[in-house]
Design a protein around this motif. Sequence first.
Motif, PDB file in Angstrom:
ATOM      1  N   ASP A  14       4.220  53.757 -72.669  1.00 14.51           N
ATOM      2  CA  ASP A  14       3.878  52.246 -72.954  1.00 14.51           C
ATOM      3  C   ASP A  14       5.194  51.723 -73.618  1.00 14.51           C
ATOM      4  O   ASP A  14       5.696  50.866 -73.132  1.00 14.51           O
ATOM      5  CB  ASP A  14       2.626  52.269 -73.618  1.00 14.51           C
ATOM      6  N   HIS A  15       5.408  52.575 -74.785  1.00 16.97           N
ATOM      7  CA  HIS A  15       6.545  52.000 -75.743  1.00 16.97           C
ATOM      8  C   HIS A  15       6.878  53.323 -76.654  1.00 16.97           C
ATOM      9  O   HIS A  15       6.249  54.352 -76.496  1.00 16.97           O
ATOM     10  CB  HIS A  15       6.136  50.848 -76.332  1.00 16.97           C
ATOM     11  N   ILE A  16       8.357  53.050 -77.383  1.00 10.94           N
ATOM     12  CA  ILE A  16       8.513  54.000 -78.221  1.00 10.94           C
ATOM     13  C   ILE A  16       8.946  52.966 -79.328  1.00 10.94           C
ATOM     14  O   ILE A  16       8.970  51.809 -79.401  1.00 10.94           O
ATOM     15  CB  ILE A  16       9.927  54.558 -78.078  1.00 10.94           C
ATOM     16  N   ALA A  17       8.994  53.571 -80.657  1.00 13.88           N
ATOM     17  CA  ALA A  17       9.126  52.881 -81.859  1.00 13.88           C
ATOM     18  C   ALA A  17      10.330  53.644 -82.660  1.00 13.88           C
ATOM     19  O   ALA A  17      10.665  54.719 -82.680  1.00 13.88           O
ATOM     20  CB  ALA A  17       8.097  52.726 -82.711  1.00 13.88           C
ATOM     21  N   LEU A  18      11.399  52.503 -83.268  1.00 12.27           N
ATOM     22  CA  LEU A  18      12.424  53.054 -84.316  1.00 12.27           C
ATOM     23  C   LEU A  18      12.239  52.442 -85.464  1.00 12.27           C
ATOM     24  O   LEU A  18      11.760  51.373 -85.444  1.00 12.27           O
ATOM     25  CB  LEU A  18      13.670  52.658 -83.483  1.00 12.27           C
ATOM     26  N   ARG A  19      12.500  52.876 -86.480  1.00 11.85           N
ATOM     27  CA  ARG A  19      12.677  52.424 -87.813  1.00 11.85           C
ATOM     28  C   ARG A  19      14.029  52.475 -88.339  1.00 11.85           C
ATOM     29  O   ARG A  19      15.103  53.164 -87.827  1.00 11.85           O
ATOM     30  CB  ARG A  19      11.816  53.388 -88.697  1.00 11.85           C
ATOM     31  N   THR A  20      14.164  51.570 -89.465  1.00 10.28           N
ATOM     32  CA  THR A  20      15.720  51.195 -89.921  1.00 10.28           C
ATOM     33  C   THR A  20      15.387  50.406 -91.183  1.00 10.28           C
ATOM     34  O   THR A  20      14.414  50.238 -91.832  1.00 10.28           O
ATOM     35  CB  THR A  20      16.777  50.604 -89.201  1.00 10.28           C
TER      36      THR A  20
ATOM     37  N   SER B 268      -3.005  45.999 -86.306  1.00 11.18           N
ATOM     38  CA  SER B 268      -3.221  47.200 -85.699  1.00 11.18           C
ATOM     39  C   SER B 268      -1.903  48.301 -86.153  1.00 11.18           C
ATOM     40  O   SER B 268      -1.903  49.277 -86.459  1.00 11.18           O
ATOM     41  CB  SER B 268      -3.277  47.395 -84.214  1.00 11.18           C
ATOM     42  N   ALA B 269      -0.718  47.845 -85.626  1.00 13.28           N
ATOM     43  CA  ALA B 269       0.433  48.285 -86.082  1.00 13.28           C
ATOM     44  C   ALA B 269       0.777  48.730 -87.701  1.00 13.28           C
ATOM     45  O   ALA B 269       0.964  49.803 -87.980  1.00 13.28           O
ATOM     46  CB  ALA B 269       1.644  47.481 -85.760  1.00 13.28           C
ATOM     47  N   ASP B 270       0.226  47.871 -88.360  1.00 14.43           N
ATOM     48  CA  ASP B 270      -0.148  48.061 -89.857  1.00 14.43           C
ATOM     49  C   ASP B 270      -0.576  49.593 -90.026  1.00 14.43           C
ATOM     50  O   ASP B 270      -0.095  50.335 -90.887  1.00 14.43           O
ATOM     51  CB  ASP B 270      -0.686  46.917 -90.580  1.00 14.43           C
TER      52      ASP B 270
ATOM     53  N   VAL C  38       9.910  48.693 -76.300  1.00 13.92           N
ATOM     54  CA  VAL C  38      10.421  49.082 -77.704  1.00 13.92           C
ATOM     55  C   VAL C  38      10.158  48.376 -78.948  1.00 13.92           C
ATOM     56  O   VAL C  38      10.266  47.072 -78.769  1.00 13.92           O
ATOM     57  CB  VAL C  38      12.145  49.023 -77.367  1.00 13.92           C
ATOM     58  N   PHE C  39       9.736  49.175 -79.596  1.00 17.62           N
ATOM     59  CA  PHE C  39       9.262  48.405 -81.347  1.00 17.62           C
ATOM     60  C   PHE C  39      10.276  48.905 -82.184  1.00 17.62           C
ATOM     61  O   PHE C  39      10.419  49.985 -82.595  1.00 17.62           O
ATOM     62  CB  PHE C  39       7.743  48.865 -81.388  1.00 17.62           C
ATOM     63  N   ILE C  40      10.924  47.894 -82.683  1.00 17.38           N
ATOM     64  CA  ILE C  40      11.671  48.347 -83.986  1.00 17.38           C
ATOM     65  C   ILE C  40      11.331  47.514 -85.055  1.00 17.38           C
ATOM     66  O   ILE C  40      11.324  46.457 -85.267  1.00 17.38           O
ATOM     67  CB  ILE C  40      13.380  47.850 -83.449  1.00 17.38           C
TER      68      ILE C  40
ATOM     69  N   CYS D 298       7.145  63.332 -86.362  1.00 17.51           N
ATOM     70  CA  CYS D 298       6.586  62.181 -85.587  1.00 17.51           C
ATOM     71  C   CYS D 298       5.331  62.688 -85.224  1.00 17.51           C
ATOM     72  O   CYS D 298       4.820  63.641 -85.114  1.00 17.51           O
ATOM     73  CB  CYS D 298       7.608  62.207 -84.598  1.00 17.51           C
ATOM     74  N   PHE D 299       4.730  61.400 -84.461  1.00 22.32           N
ATOM     75  CA  PHE D 299       3.467  61.598 -84.040  1.00 22.32           C
ATOM     76  C   PHE D 299       3.488  61.066 -82.563  1.00 22.32           C
ATOM     77  O   PHE D 299       4.400  60.554 -81.895  1.00 22.32           O
ATOM     78  CB  PHE D 299       2.515  60.839 -84.757  1.00 22.32           C
ATOM     79  N   TYR D 300       2.487  61.082 -81.813  1.00 20.44           N
ATOM     80  CA  TYR D 300       2.198  60.508 -80.554  1.00 20.44           C
ATOM     81  C   TYR D 300       1.218  59.395 -80.533  1.00 20.44           C
ATOM     82  O   TYR D 300       0.137  59.637 -81.263  1.00 20.44           O
ATOM     83  CB  TYR D 300       1.707  61.684 -79.357  1.00 20.44           C
ATOM     84  N   GLU D 301       1.329  58.317 -79.817  1.00 18.51           N
ATOM     85  CA  GLU D 301       0.412  57.211 -79.797  1.00 18.51           C
ATOM     86  C   GLU D 301      -0.256  57.139 -78.354  1.00 18.51           C
ATOM     87  O   GLU D 301       0.360  57.540 -77.395  1.00 18.51           O
ATOM     88  CB  GLU D 301       1.186  55.860 -80.032  1.00 18.51           C
ATOM     89  N   PHE D 302      -1.221  56.467 -78.244  1.00 17.73           N
ATOM     90  CA  PHE D 302      -1.826  56.256 -76.882  1.00 17.73           C
ATOM     91  C   PHE D 302      -2.582  54.614 -76.864  1.00 17.73           C
ATOM     92  O   PHE D 302      -3.123  54.297 -77.872  1.00 17.73           O
ATOM     93  CB  PHE D 302      -3.050  57.173 -76.905  1.00 17.73           C
TER      94      PHE D 302
HETATM   95  C1  OOG Z   1       5.656  51.720 -85.757  1.00 17.56           C
HETATM   96  C2  OOG Z   1       4.302  51.355 -86.076  1.00 17.56           C
HETATM   97  C3  OOG Z   1       3.781  50.313 -85.034  1.00 17.56           C
HETATM   98  C4  OOG Z   1       2.607  50.021 -82.853  1.00 17.56           C
HETATM   99  O1  OOG Z   1       2.516  50.375 -81.581  1.00 17.56           O
HETATM  100  O2  OOG Z   1       1.946  49.056 -83.326  1.00 17.56           O
HETATM  101  C5  OOG Z   1       3.594  50.716 -83.648  1.00 17.56           C
HETATM  102  C6  OOG Z   1       6.111  52.808 -86.690  1.00 17.56           C
HETATM  103  O3  OOG Z   1       5.267  53.617 -87.122  1.00 17.56           O
HETATM  104  O4  OOG Z   1       7.523  53.104 -86.862  1.00 17.56           O
HETATM  105  O5  OOG Z   1       4.144  51.610 -83.218  1.00 17.56           O
END
Ligand code: OOG
Length: 265
Positions: A39-45, A254-256, A93-95, A231-235
């Motif tokens: 569905d997506h990946i996430a990056l941090r900075t 939810s992201a929080d 992509v979630f940044i 790192c983790f895996y999301e669903f």
């Molecule tokens: C991103 C957390 C948020 C989502 O799907 O709501 C997220 C992170 O942990 O960097 O991935």
Amino acid sequence: MHNNIDTLFTHLWQDYIAITPSAEKVHQLLGKGDDIINDHIALRTFNLEKVALDKLAAHFLALGYEEKGQYNFEQKKLKAKHFEHPDDTKPKVFISELLVEEFSPELQAIVKNMVEQVEEDAVTADNFLYSGTHWQVSSEDYQTLLAESEYAAWMSAWGYRANHFTVSVNYLTGYSELSEVNDALKNAGFVLNTSGGEIKGGEDVCLAQSSTMADKMDVQFSDKKVAIPSCFYEFAQRYKMADGKIYTGFVAASADKIFESTNAM
Ligand code: OOG
Ligand code: NI
């Protein structure tokens, strides 16, 4: 910058599984040999000019991605944007970026010192999004960051890479609900993030999410090796909106809680 989306995601995936051994096991459990759609990946900075969110985003914009949503996390002192490709089979992509100026002088000094060590050219290089750290930090600096921001500490240890991949439950065969996926994961011994409940969101917000707690891996700090969350895996299960179209955004509340998947257990 990469000129091919699939090559970029292949590199991101290879880098991710190298420090997230459970990810391949999750694939075997849920995919049973079939392809998994992410569905997506996430990056941090950090929001410091040289490495800010927009610098990471540029790699995706160059590949045809478009900015679609903005999110604020006041307590965690973070901002985020999400990006989508017109080809909706490509992962979203979630940044996010940490608002460095809102933290103590101690945290700011450590983070600024880290970012000063990043070469300007490294940020636009093909491999930037899976290049890891560009700095040296001590285990003591890691602990100092951790006391104020788990996110800052995670960045100091792991740097630029996919923080998680996300299985699209909608595209899984053999599971029709996120709760069934969670049950299968728990039966197989995976530990789920329960912050804010095992399932964050739901049909009412058109997005239900859950995640594993991050694996633990050794990191070589400048003084010693320490085992810390990687790192983790999301669903994610997406639902249709009132207009009949599937919701493609994220849900800040939810992201929080998903951010906390890299907390130590
Ligand atoms: C991103 C957390 C948020 C989502 O799907 O709501 C997220 C992170 O942990 O960097 O991935
Ligand atoms: Ni996510």
